[in-house]
Design a protein around this motif. Structure first.
Motif, short mmCIF file in Angstrom:
data_model
loop_
_atom_site.label_atom_id
_atom_site.label_comp_id
_atom_site.label_asym_id
_atom_site.label_seq_id
_atom_site.Cartn_x
_atom_site.Cartn_y
_atom_site.Cartn_z
N ARG A 188 43.86 8.96 -27.39
CA ARG A 188 44.35 10.34 -27.39
C ARG A 188 44.70 10.80 -25.99
O ARG A 188 45.66 11.56 -25.80
CB ARG A 188 43.30 11.24 -28.04
N ASP A 189 43.91 10.35 -25.01
CA ASP A 189 44.26 10.66 -23.61
C ASP A 189 45.62 10.07 -23.26
O ASP A 189 46.44 10.69 -22.58
CB ASP A 189 43.19 10.13 -22.66
N ARG A 190 45.85 8.84 -23.69
CA ARG A 190 47.12 8.19 -23.40
C ARG A 190 48.28 8.96 -24.02
O ARG A 190 49.33 9.14 -23.41
CB ARG A 190 47.12 6.75 -23.92
N MET A 191 48.07 9.40 -25.25
CA MET A 191 49.12 10.11 -25.95
C MET A 191 49.39 11.48 -25.32
O MET A 191 50.41 12.10 -25.58
CB MET A 191 48.74 10.26 -27.42
N THR A 246 39.71 5.59 -20.89
CA THR A 246 40.69 6.10 -19.93
C THR A 246 41.99 6.50 -20.60
O THR A 246 42.32 6.02 -21.67
CB THR A 246 41.02 5.04 -18.88
N PRO A 247 42.79 7.35 -19.94
CA PRO A 247 44.13 7.66 -20.44
C PRO A 247 45.11 6.59 -20.00
O PRO A 247 44.77 5.69 -19.27
CB PRO A 247 44.45 8.98 -19.73
N ALA A 248 46.34 6.69 -20.45
CA ALA A 248 47.36 5.77 -19.97
C ALA A 248 48.72 6.41 -20.07
O ALA A 248 48.94 7.32 -20.86
CB ALA A 248 47.34 4.48 -20.76
N ALA A 249 49.63 5.90 -19.24
CA ALA A 249 50.96 6.48 -19.21
C ALA A 249 51.72 6.15 -20.48
O ALA A 249 51.52 5.11 -21.09
CB ALA A 249 51.73 5.92 -18.01
N THR A 250 52.58 7.04 -20.87
CA THR A 250 53.42 6.79 -22.03
C THR A 250 54.77 6.28 -21.56
O THR A 250 55.13 6.41 -20.41
CB THR A 250 53.61 8.09 -22.83
#
Length: 363
Positions: free
Chosen positions: A199-202, A359-363
């Motif tokens: 969800r962080d990535r999104m 962790t998040p990630a770039a889209t």
């Protein structure tokens, strides 16, 4: 983001999701005594063999693991797929038999061939992790899908990672979310972490904007993202964001900075810097920061060695529910005041601890 395939991490938690017939109960003797079960097992009763093997496995009765192997072998000889799964788990864990991933796969495959969902799930996991077989995401999907469809949380969690990362399947974040949600609802904690990460990535753009507005948690997550293994790893960028969060008293950001300095991740190893950041993390109340501070005191990394101070901070970490503090405390009790260096003080140990954070990630 780089989702970390979790098998060396995930396997211990699979004890929570044993096949029903392998869920040994401490209360088994409330229904029938162990002695009676042993008599029935000697008479060839498969259900009794499974219960006895399960009782030994679940309760970790080390000196009886060879008996568990024997029970499962005899039950497997009578065609029990549950016993075949049990043998696979014992070989994978090296309990009662020499550890042998290839032998584990052999038994998981037999159970799978007999239609056992858990055998399929464990076999799929082996293909993802490359344990006992060559890594093959296509084969993994073939075995994990039916296990996930039947609601086995570890299979759902791993299949979710495959959909999130496009491992053997097209990327499908919506499918990944559903699988993580289903597994998390059944108590699979790492599925909940992966769900947060996805969800962080999104929402990466929103997260970055929040960090630029000065929100400490968003700044920490950005630093965490850039510190992770994978194509987006960028330690200077990670440190930039972590410093911003740590300046606001974010204890976990300070812990990350400490572990980067201690392990030499993206910089020269600097024990003095590591000590200062562990101290900041501990003073902010972060449990792993307390444990890390205890370890550097015990080893004399960046500070004068002080076993009494090490014990104080390790106990503080344990009191704040950091399970990793228990091991150095136990070794201190067993071996005297010293804290063995390999315990948490290695670069690999601190990198592994960081990687458990979603962790998040770039889209």
């Amino acid at each position: 983001m780089n989702f970390r395939l979790p098998f060396l991490v995930l396997i211990p938690s699979l004890l929570l999701f044993l096949p029903p017939a392998l869920r040994g109960q401490n209360a088994v003797t409330n229904v029938i005594s162990l002695g009676d079960l042993e008599k029935l097992a000697r008479a060839g009763d498969v259900d009794s063999m499974l219960k006895l093997g399960s009782h030994i496995f679940k309760n970790d009765i080390t000196d009886k693991f060879p008996e568990a192997v024997s029970y499962y072998q005899k039950a497997a000889a009578q065609g029990s797929p549950t016993a075949e799964v049990g043998l696979g788990m014992l070989y994978q864990a090296g309990k009662g038999v020499p550890q042998n991933d290839g032998e584990a796969v052999k038994w998981f495959r037999r159970a799978s061939d007999h239609g056992d969902i858990f055998g399929k799930g464990y076999l799929g996991i082996a293909y993802v992790d490359g344990r006992g077989v060559a890594k093959d995401f296509g084969e993994a999907f073939k075995f994990l899908k039916p296990a996930a469809d039947k609601g086995w949380p570890p299979a759902q969690s791993v299949l979710g990672i495959m959909y999130a990362e496009g491992l053997g399947v097209p990327v499908d974040e919506a499918a990944a979310v559903k699988l993580f949600e289903a597994a998390a609802a059944k108590g699979e904690s790492r599925a909940a972490e992966q769900l947060t990460a996805l969800r962080d990535r999104m929402n990466f753009d929103q997260l970055k904007a929040a960090g630029e507005r000065g929100e400490a948690e968003a700044q920490f997550k950005m630093g965490n993202f850039y510190s992770r293994e994978g194509k987006t790893q960028n330690f200077p960028e990670a440190k930039k964001w972590l410093l911003l969060a740590a300046a606001k008293g974010h204890g976990e950001a300070a812990y990350y900075l400490a572990s980067m300095a201690l392990s030499g991740s993206g910089q020269a190893r600097d024990y003095a810097e590591a000590y200062q950041w562990f101290l900041a993390s501990a003073r902010a109340g972060y449990s792993k920061g307390c444990t890390g501070l205890g370890i550097v005191y015990g080893n004399g990394f960046g500070v004068q060695q002080d076993f009494a101070e090490a014990r104080v901070w390790l106990l503080t970490g344990a009191d704040r529910d950091d399970s990793e503090a228990a091991i150095p405390l136990g070794r201190m009790a067993q071996n005297g005041p010293g804290v063995p260096r390999p315990l948490g003080a290695s670069p690999r140990g601190f990198r592994r601890a960081r990687q458990q954070r979603p962790t998040p990630a770039a889209t």
